[in-house]
Design an enzyme around this catalytic site. Sequence first.
Site, PDB file in Angstrom:
ATOM      1  N   GLY A 212       3.969  10.930  -8.564  1.00  0.00           N
ATOM      2  CA  GLY A 212       4.838   9.868  -9.082  1.00  0.00           C
ATOM      3  C   GLY A 212       5.575   9.098  -7.992  1.00  0.00           C
TER       4      GLY A 212
ATOM      5  N   THR B 107      -9.556 -15.256   2.287  1.00  0.00           N
ATOM      6  CA  THR B 107      -8.147 -15.634   2.504  1.00  0.00           C
ATOM      7  C   THR B 107      -7.358 -14.357   2.806  1.00  0.00           C
ATOM      8  OG1 THR B 107      -7.922 -15.513   0.085  1.00  0.00           O
ATOM      9  CG2 THR B 107      -8.028 -17.714   1.035  1.00  0.00           C
TER      10      THR B 107
ATOM     11  N   GLU C 175       3.436  13.931   3.649  1.00  0.00           N
ATOM     12  CA  GLU C 175       2.235  13.168   3.271  1.00  0.00           C
ATOM     13  C   GLU C 175       1.744  12.242   4.380  1.00  0.00           C
ATOM     14  OE1 GLU C 175       3.170  11.212  -0.461  1.00  0.00           O
ATOM     15  OE2 GLU C 175       3.957  13.067  -1.287  1.00  0.00           O
TER      16      GLU C 175
ATOM     17  N   ASP D  83      -4.263 -13.826  -3.503  1.00  0.00           N
ATOM     18  CA  ASP D  83      -4.944 -14.669  -4.497  1.00  0.00           C
ATOM     19  C   ASP D  83      -6.131 -13.866  -5.065  1.00  0.00           C
ATOM     20  OD1 ASP D  83      -6.798 -14.558  -2.482  1.00  0.00           O
ATOM     21  OD2 ASP D  83      -6.761 -16.702  -2.025  1.00  0.00           O
TER      22      ASP D  83
ATOM     23  N   HIS E 137       0.585   4.517  -2.439  1.00  0.00           N
ATOM     24  CA  HIS E 137       0.449   5.886  -1.933  1.00  0.00           C
ATOM     25  C   HIS E 137       1.624   6.761  -2.356  1.00  0.00           C
ATOM     26  CE1 HIS E 137      -2.846   5.197   1.321  1.00  0.00           C
ATOM     27  NE2 HIS E 137      -3.125   4.614   0.169  1.00  0.00           N
TER      28      HIS E 137
ATOM     29  N   HIS F 233      -6.400  -5.523  -2.428  1.00  0.00           N
ATOM     30  CA  HIS F 233      -7.193  -5.710  -1.208  1.00  0.00           C
ATOM     31  C   HIS F 233      -7.497  -7.183  -0.939  1.00  0.00           C
ATOM     32  CE1 HIS F 233      -8.709  -1.245  -1.018  1.00  0.00           C
ATOM     33  NE2 HIS F 233      -7.405  -1.367  -0.877  1.00  0.00           N
TER      34      HIS F 233
ATOM     35  N   ARG G 214       0.828  -1.213   0.000  1.00  0.00           N
ATOM     36  CA  ARG G 214       0.000   0.000   0.000  1.00  0.00           C
ATOM     37  C   ARG G 214       0.859   1.259   0.000  1.00  0.00           C
ATOM     38  NH1 ARG G 214      -3.407   2.672   4.584  1.00  0.00           N
ATOM     39  NH2 ARG G 214      -5.032   3.764   3.409  1.00  0.00           N
TER      40      ARG G 214
ATOM     41  N   PRO H 201      -7.524   7.952  -3.340  1.00  0.00           N
ATOM     42  CA  PRO H 201      -8.965   7.706  -3.261  1.00  0.00           C
ATOM     43  C   PRO H 201      -9.378   7.302  -1.842  1.00  0.00           C
ATOM     44  CG  PRO H 201      -7.840   5.856  -4.306  1.00  0.00           C
ATOM     45  CD  PRO H 201      -6.803   6.910  -4.085  1.00  0.00           C
TER      46      PRO H 201
ATOM     47  N   SER I 202       8.228  10.169  -1.891  1.00  0.00           N
ATOM     48  CA  SER I 202       7.760  11.323  -1.110  1.00  0.00           C
ATOM     49  C   SER I 202       6.957  10.895   0.113  1.00  0.00           C
ATOM     50  CB  SER I 202       6.941  12.270  -1.991  1.00  0.00           C
ATOM     51  OG  SER I 202       5.874  11.567  -2.590  1.00  0.00           O
TER      52      SER I 202
ATOM     53  N   ASN J 115      -3.352   8.464   5.118  1.00  0.00           N
ATOM     54  CA  ASN J 115      -2.144   7.903   5.740  1.00  0.00           C
ATOM     55  C   ASN J 115      -2.137   7.996   7.264  1.00  0.00           C
ATOM     56  OD1 ASN J 115      -0.962   7.193   3.271  1.00  0.00           O
ATOM     57  ND2 ASN J 115      -0.035   9.218   3.009  1.00  0.00           N
TER      58      ASN J 115
HETATM   59  C1  HEM Z   1      -9.159   1.784  -5.686  1.00  0.00           C
HETATM   60  C2  HEM Z   1      -9.035   2.685  -4.760  1.00  0.00           C
HETATM   61  C3  HEM Z   1      -8.561   2.375  -3.366  1.00  0.00           C
HETATM   62  C4  HEM Z   1      -9.154   2.779  -2.216  1.00  0.00           C
HETATM   63  C5  HEM Z   1     -10.390   3.653  -2.085  1.00  0.00           C
HETATM   64  C6  HEM Z   1      -8.388   2.220  -1.130  1.00  0.00           C
HETATM   65  C7  HEM Z   1      -8.665   2.436   0.209  1.00  0.00           C
HETATM   66  C8  HEM Z   1      -8.095   1.739   1.241  1.00  0.00           C
HETATM   67  C9  HEM Z   1      -8.472   1.849   2.623  1.00  0.00           C
HETATM   68  C10 HEM Z   1      -9.525   2.803   3.182  1.00  0.00           C
HETATM   69  C11 HEM Z   1      -7.719   0.978   3.334  1.00  0.00           C
HETATM   70  C12 HEM Z   1      -7.775   0.721   4.843  1.00  0.00           C
HETATM   71  C13 HEM Z   1      -6.895   1.711   5.579  1.00  0.00           C
HETATM   72  C14 HEM Z   1      -7.079   1.696   7.070  1.00  0.00           C
HETATM   73  O1  HEM Z   1      -8.180   1.462   7.550  1.00  0.00           O
HETATM   74  O2  HEM Z   1      -6.093   1.961   7.776  1.00  0.00           O
HETATM   75  C15 HEM Z   1      -6.857   0.299   2.400  1.00  0.00           C
HETATM   76  C16 HEM Z   1      -5.959  -0.678   2.724  1.00  0.00           C
HETATM   77  C17 HEM Z   1      -5.108  -1.263   1.820  1.00  0.00           C
HETATM   78  N1  HEM Z   1      -4.928  -0.887   0.501  1.00  0.00           N
HETATM   79 FE1  HEM Z   1      -6.159   0.251  -0.570  1.00  0.00          FE
HETATM   80  N2  HEM Z   1      -7.368   1.489  -1.630  1.00  0.00           N
HETATM   81  C18 HEM Z   1      -7.424   1.560  -3.007  1.00  0.00           C
HETATM   82  C19 HEM Z   1      -6.530   0.996  -3.893  1.00  0.00           C
HETATM   83  C20 HEM Z   1      -5.411   0.282  -3.525  1.00  0.00           C
HETATM   84  C21 HEM Z   1      -4.334  -0.086  -4.417  1.00  0.00           C
HETATM   85  C22 HEM Z   1      -4.263   0.294  -5.904  1.00  0.00           C
HETATM   86  C23 HEM Z   1      -3.445  -0.792  -3.678  1.00  0.00           C
HETATM   87  C24 HEM Z   1      -2.134  -1.407  -4.092  1.00  0.00           C
HETATM   88  C25 HEM Z   1      -1.806  -1.694  -5.333  1.00  0.00           C
HETATM   89  C26 HEM Z   1      -3.979  -0.890  -2.332  1.00  0.00           C
HETATM   90  C27 HEM Z   1      -3.426  -1.602  -1.311  1.00  0.00           C
HETATM   91  C28 HEM Z   1      -3.969  -1.691  -0.042  1.00  0.00           C
HETATM   92  C29 HEM Z   1      -3.515  -2.655   0.954  1.00  0.00           C
HETATM   93  C30 HEM Z   1      -2.528  -3.771   0.704  1.00  0.00           C
HETATM   94  C31 HEM Z   1      -4.226  -2.372   2.123  1.00  0.00           C
HETATM   95  C32 HEM Z   1      -4.046  -3.058   3.488  1.00  0.00           C
HETATM   96  C33 HEM Z   1      -2.917  -2.365   4.224  1.00  0.00           C
HETATM   97  C34 HEM Z   1      -2.611  -2.906   5.609  1.00  0.00           C
HETATM   98  O3  HEM Z   1      -3.159  -3.877   6.053  1.00  0.00           O
HETATM   99  O4  HEM Z   1      -1.744  -2.260   6.255  1.00  0.00           O
HETATM  100  N3  HEM Z   1      -5.147  -0.185  -2.277  1.00  0.00           N
HETATM  101  N4  HEM Z   1      -7.090   0.797   1.140  1.00  0.00           N
END
Ligand code: HEM
Length: 338
Positions: free
Chosen positions: A83, A255, A100, A260, A77, A205, A73, A175, A87, A106
Amino acid sequence: MAAMSASGRRVFLLGALLLVAVSCHGGFGGVGVAEGLSTRYYAKTCPAVESVVRSVMARAVAADRRMGASVLRLFFHDCFVNGCDGSVLLDDAPPGFTGEKGAGANAGSARGFEVVDAAKARVEAACRATVSCADVLALAARDAVALLGGPTWPVRLGRKDARTASQAAANGNLPGPVSSLTSLLATFAAKGLSARDMTALSGAHTVGRARCATFRGRVNGGDANVNATFAAQLRRLCPAGTGGDGNLAPLDAETPNVFDNGYFRELTKQRGLLHSDQELFAAGGGGRSSSQDALVRKYAGNGAEFARDFAKAMVKMGNLAPAAGTPVEVRLNCRKPN
Ligand code: HEM
């Protein structure tokens, strides 16, 4: 045109090429596409970099599988805000600099900075002042996915680190969990990423956790497009009103610790954790369909196709570069400019 001389044709061609170059560069919301990245960028100057990062990541993920998700993640970010320039890794330095880390997406949420520091320290010990923090993060994210059971891909290297960062840009470009499909599509399109890229990348996710504060509305009556049993289970962890804001639930209940295609199967059962997740499948609820429904179904049934598309989209995302003219360097400490 018929009478154009050979040299005239050359000038015309050059002009046309320039035009294409300029219009390609104009870029994605102040972000360009990196030029000159190469998988062999450090082949002579730091041949050990890939194995060093990999070993630090292997240890970190063995100790805490969620760390793989968190580092993945961080890379997202980083790349979405001016880019992939490291940062996101810069600490605030009061009173002059606010980075940031305090941005909405964040604050109290982004984690994994210590692992990036550890990888960077080991890389510095092997080859001083050579490998950027942005490249360390790009490698770490790739390794995280593979270590969790997902695909791998060759990482093109040669990114440089920004000397500064913008909290406002982070707030404007990342987003949020209640985004609509229309807004998700626009946010990714602004970076030159297609709807297919967006849906594939959302498959990240399939690992990791989210805090109650990000899905409270969805499980407490705010969403039509949600499985009732799933919502009821989550309400115990995340009741209406206030309290329990930091309670964690897996983004992929099927999972949670394996990279997966379980995330997509969950979406087809209306068991996406975030409103923004479920927007990819039957966005309107009540039987209405979303433009991504067919792709979500395809990924749900075909893990190999998801893995391929995810890897491809990660390479694309990893090519996002700071706008031309941004001052850059190879930072020695990822938390502060040299
Ligand atoms: C499509 C738009 C996306 C939205 C709205 C979004 C939003 C979020 C939110 C709200 C969380 C939970 C944060 C928290 O409660 O602390 C999260 C977690 C996460 N996001 Fe996204 N995300 C998006 C796209 C992505 C992308 C493109 C990636 C990576 C390529 C990604 C990877 C992750 C990962 C791996 C987690 C879990 C992090 C952890 O457990 O520490 N997300 N995301």
